[in-house]
Design a protein around this motif. Sequence first.
Motif, PDB file in Angstrom:
ATOM      1  N   VAL A  52       0.820  -1.220   0.000  1.00 56.34           N
ATOM      2  CA  VAL A  52       0.000   0.000   0.000  1.00 56.34           C
ATOM      3  C   VAL A  52       0.850   1.265   0.000  1.00 56.34           C
ATOM      4  CG1 VAL A  52      -1.881  -1.219   1.145  1.00 56.34           C
ATOM      5  CG2 VAL A  52      -0.265   0.119   2.524  1.00 56.34           C
ATOM      6  N   GLY A  53       2.188   1.113  -0.025  1.00 52.99           N
ATOM      7  CA  GLY A  53       3.051   2.277  -0.155  1.00 52.99           C
ATOM      8  C   GLY A  53       4.022   2.541   0.965  1.00 52.99           C
ATOM      9  N   PHE A  54       3.923   1.805   2.056  1.00 52.74           N
ATOM     10  CA  PHE A  54       4.835   2.009   3.181  1.00 52.74           C
ATOM     11  C   PHE A  54       6.256   1.559   2.838  1.00 52.74           C
ATOM     12  CE2 PHE A  54       0.994   1.808   6.031  1.00 52.74           C
ATOM     13  CZ  PHE A  54       1.216   2.993   6.708  1.00 52.74           C
ATOM     14  N   THR A  55       7.216   2.243   3.411  1.00 48.03           N
ATOM     15  CA  THR A  55       8.593   1.766   3.469  1.00 48.03           C
ATOM     16  C   THR A  55       8.761   1.106   4.826  1.00 48.03           C
ATOM     17  OG1 THR A  55       9.415   3.515   2.023  1.00 48.03           O
ATOM     18  CG2 THR A  55      11.026   2.436   3.452  1.00 48.03           C
ATOM     19  N   VAL A  56       9.134  -0.153   4.846  1.00 47.88           N
ATOM     20  CA  VAL A  56       9.086  -0.948   6.076  1.00 47.88           C
ATOM     21  C   VAL A  56      10.476  -1.425   6.465  1.00 47.88           C
ATOM     22  CG1 VAL A  56       7.981  -2.900   7.244  1.00 47.88           C
ATOM     23  CG2 VAL A  56       6.776  -1.720   5.379  1.00 47.88           C
ATOM     24  N   GLU A  57      10.763  -1.355   7.760  1.00 52.48           N
ATOM     25  CA  GLU A  57      12.030  -1.880   8.272  1.00 52.48           C
ATOM     26  C   GLU A  57      11.768  -2.826   9.428  1.00 52.48           C
ATOM     27  OE1 GLU A  57      14.474   1.227  10.095  1.00 52.48           O
ATOM     28  OE2 GLU A  57      12.673   2.463  10.307  1.00 52.48           O
ATOM     29  N   ARG A  58      12.615  -3.846   9.504  1.00 53.12           N
ATOM     30  CA  ARG A  58      12.586  -4.760  10.645  1.00 53.12           C
ATOM     31  C   ARG A  58      13.494  -4.191  11.725  1.00 53.12           C
ATOM     32  NH1 ARG A  58      13.453  -8.541   6.371  1.00 53.12           N
ATOM     33  NH2 ARG A  58      11.670  -9.919   5.986  1.00 53.12           N
TER      34      ARG A  58
END
Length: 219
Positions: free
Chosen positions: A197-203
């Motif tokens: 949906v457009g998020f930039t995601v980090e663990r």
Amino acid sequence: MKREIIITSDGSSSINLPEWNEQYHSKKGAIQEAYHVFIRMGLDLFANDISVLEIGFGTGLNAFITYLESERRKLKITYTGVEAYPVLMEEVVKLNYVEQLEAEKFAHQFEKMHAVSWEESCEISDTFSIIKRKQLFENITDENSFDLIYYDAFGSRVQPSLWEESIFEKMYVALKKGGVLVTYAAKGSARRAMQAVGFTVERLEGPPGKREMLRARKL
């Protein structure tokens, strides 16, 4: 559904749902989890006044520690807590967060958060105002309204629909540009739904007892 008060490993309360074998917080420590996921990995990113949306107001623990941080930092916070199935006052009085946080002088504020009427904005202090909305998460329609989202819904094992693209699309729209969503979850399916949906995601490093968690940004 039956709910029972339990004590987690750090001595703080949570609520257990025996039918689902699910808890409102980590059994490894409710307060430890809340501080790590939502304060250290979320609120600590912000130095100026902010608006926070909590998905899953529940016991009010996340709201209370955010209030305590607003007092400590003199950071003005507008807090919105969404909850479809509110905890009852007779359950609230059995929670030990005030004692465990050594925040006895703020006991009234914790009680006030729970006592205030739903859908009614309330100033808890000069630095913290709250509105609680009794609402299903899928009915959220906010747009460009929040700097930070605490995504604290029940896990995908028991409520998989709360970890799908349709929900995270609503979260993305609700955030302001540059906004952040933090959650205890770390499943690859949740991360992929956020990215879709457009998020930039980090663990990130997870709270005690959990290897990882996720933080998503709306760039």
